[in-house]
Write a protein that holds these residues in place. Structure first.
Motif, PDB file in Angstrom:
ATOM      1  N   ALA A  85       0.836  -1.203   0.000  1.00 41.39           N
ATOM      2  CA  ALA A  85       0.000   0.000   0.000  1.00 41.39           C
ATOM      3  C   ALA A  85       0.872   1.256   0.000  1.00 41.39           C
ATOM      4  O   ALA A  85       1.960   1.277   0.582  1.00 41.39           O
ATOM      5  N   THR A  86       0.381   2.289  -0.674  1.00 37.61           N
ATOM      6  CA  THR A  86       0.997   3.602  -0.684  1.00 37.61           C
ATOM      7  C   THR A  86       0.004   4.562  -0.060  1.00 37.61           C
ATOM      8  O   THR A  86      -1.174   4.555  -0.419  1.00 37.61           O
ATOM      9  N   CYS A  87       0.468   5.387   0.875  1.00 41.31           N
ATOM     10  CA  CYS A  87      -0.428   6.296   1.586  1.00 41.31           C
ATOM     11  C   CYS A  87      -0.078   7.746   1.285  1.00 41.31           C
ATOM     12  O   CYS A  87       1.094   8.101   1.174  1.00 41.31           O
ATOM     13  N   TRP A  88      -1.110   8.562   1.158  1.00 41.61           N
ATOM     14  CA  TRP A  88      -0.958   9.985   0.849  1.00 41.61           C
ATOM     15  C   TRP A  88      -1.819  10.810   1.790  1.00 41.61           C
ATOM     16  O   TRP A  88      -2.947  10.434   2.102  1.00 41.61           O
ATOM     17  N   SER A  89      -1.315  11.957   2.201  1.00 41.44           N
ATOM     18  CA  SER A  89      -2.176  12.955   2.808  1.00 41.44           C
ATOM     19  C   SER A  89      -3.006  13.529   1.680  1.00 41.44           C
ATOM     20  O   SER A  89      -2.646  13.417   0.496  1.00 41.44           O
ATOM     21  N   VAL A  90      -4.127  14.140   2.012  1.00 40.43           N
ATOM     22  CA  VAL A  90      -5.059  14.616   1.001  1.00 40.43           C
ATOM     23  C   VAL A  90      -5.428  16.062   1.296  1.00 40.43           C
ATOM     24  O   VAL A  90      -5.730  16.407   2.436  1.00 40.43           O
ATOM     25  N   SER A  91      -5.396  16.889   0.270  1.00 42.40           N
ATOM     26  CA  SER A  91      -5.914  18.244   0.363  1.00 42.40           C
ATOM     27  C   SER A  91      -7.162  18.294  -0.511  1.00 42.40           C
ATOM     28  O   SER A  91      -7.133  17.836  -1.664  1.00 42.40           O
ATOM     29  N   ILE A  92      -8.251  18.823   0.033  1.00 47.72           N
ATOM     30  CA  ILE A  92      -9.513  18.899  -0.703  1.00 47.72           C
ATOM     31  C   ILE A  92      -9.956  20.352  -0.746  1.00 47.72           C
ATOM     32  O   ILE A  92     -10.048  21.011   0.292  1.00 47.72           O
ATOM     33  N   ALA A  93     -10.228  20.848  -1.944  1.00 48.55           N
ATOM     34  CA  ALA A  93     -10.733  22.208  -2.142  1.00 48.55           C
ATOM     35  C   ALA A  93     -11.876  22.130  -3.144  1.00 48.55           C
ATOM     36  O   ALA A  93     -11.641  21.980  -4.341  1.00 48.55           O
ATOM     37  N   GLY A  94     -13.108  22.170  -2.645  1.00 50.48           N
ATOM     38  CA  GLY A  94     -14.263  22.001  -3.525  1.00 50.48           C
ATOM     39  C   GLY A  94     -14.243  20.604  -4.105  1.00 50.48           C
ATOM     40  O   GLY A  94     -14.204  19.622  -3.368  1.00 50.48           O
ATOM     41  N   ASP A  95     -14.233  20.508  -5.443  1.00 47.36           N
ATOM     42  CA  ASP A  95     -14.196  19.197  -6.088  1.00 47.36           C
ATOM     43  C   ASP A  95     -12.776  18.803  -6.516  1.00 47.36           C
ATOM     44  O   ASP A  95     -12.592  17.853  -7.263  1.00 47.36           O
ATOM     45  N   ASP A 101       2.652  14.113  -0.641  1.00 46.39           N
ATOM     46  CA  ASP A 101       3.657  13.195  -0.101  1.00 46.39           C
ATOM     47  C   ASP A 101       4.027  13.615   1.324  1.00 46.39           C
ATOM     48  O   ASP A 101       3.455  14.572   1.871  1.00 46.39           O
ATOM     49  N   ASP A 102       4.990  12.949   1.921  1.00 48.62           N
ATOM     50  CA  ASP A 102       5.363  13.232   3.310  1.00 48.62           C
ATOM     51  C   ASP A 102       5.903  14.641   3.505  1.00 48.62           C
ATOM     52  O   ASP A 102       5.843  15.180   4.601  1.00 48.62           O
ATOM     53  N   ALA A 103       6.433  15.246   2.443  1.00 49.34           N
ATOM     54  CA  ALA A 103       6.928  16.620   2.518  1.00 49.34           C
ATOM     55  C   ALA A 103       5.814  17.634   2.224  1.00 49.34           C
ATOM     56  O   ALA A 103       6.077  18.822   2.101  1.00 49.34           O
ATOM     57  N   MET A 104       4.579  17.126   2.089  1.00 47.23           N
ATOM     58  CA  MET A 104       3.401  17.938   1.781  1.00 47.23           C
ATOM     59  C   MET A 104       3.487  18.577   0.390  1.00 47.23           C
ATOM     60  O   MET A 104       2.883  19.599   0.126  1.00 47.23           O
ATOM     61  N   ALA A 105       4.246  17.948  -0.506  1.00 46.90           N
ATOM     62  CA  ALA A 105       4.322  18.384  -1.895  1.00 46.90           C
ATOM     63  C   ALA A 105       3.318  17.574  -2.711  1.00 46.90           C
ATOM     64  O   ALA A 105       3.021  16.417  -2.383  1.00 46.90           O
TER      65      ALA A 105
END
Length: 120
Positions: A85-95, A101-105
């Protein structure tokens, strides 16, 4: 001491980069309520395009493949076949979704489309 004036181009470039650096990651609840049960279509930073439906049962359905998704804290994780598995943080803006990545890029972007319009 002599200081060179900062050029307008440098200042403009710095401000243009600010939104990318200021990505705010979504909580697990926001990911669940916004992405799960919907389709995301977009491209990863390597140019690979995708259109995936994230079913409520933890499955990922694409045009000719399947996988599984899970939430690990505030990260969304993706597993396909035998690959880990590969995990990512997510940014959501509208749709709009940005996978971070871990560096928030940005590692990729996508557009949320309601439901499963492709019938995967």
């Amino acid at each position: 001491m002599y200081f060179k004036p900062i050029s307008a181009a440098i200042v403009a470039a710095a401000f243009a980069l600010t939104p990318a650096l200021a990505q705010e990651k979504a909580s697990a609840d926001a990911i669940r309520s916004t992405i799960i049960g919907n389709t995301v279509q977009g491209a990863m930073s390597d140019g690979a395009g995708y259109t995936e439906f994230y079913a409520g049962d933890g499955t990922i359905k694409g045009a000719d493949y399947a996988g599984n998704w899970t939430l690990d804290g505030d990260k969304m994780c993706f597993a396909y076949g035998e690959d880990p598995a590969t995990c990512w943080s997510v940014s959501i803006a509208g749709d709009q979704v940005t996978w971070l990545d871990d560096a928030m890029a940005s590692a990729g972007t996508g557009t949320i489309v309601a439901g499963n319009p492709n019938g995967y």
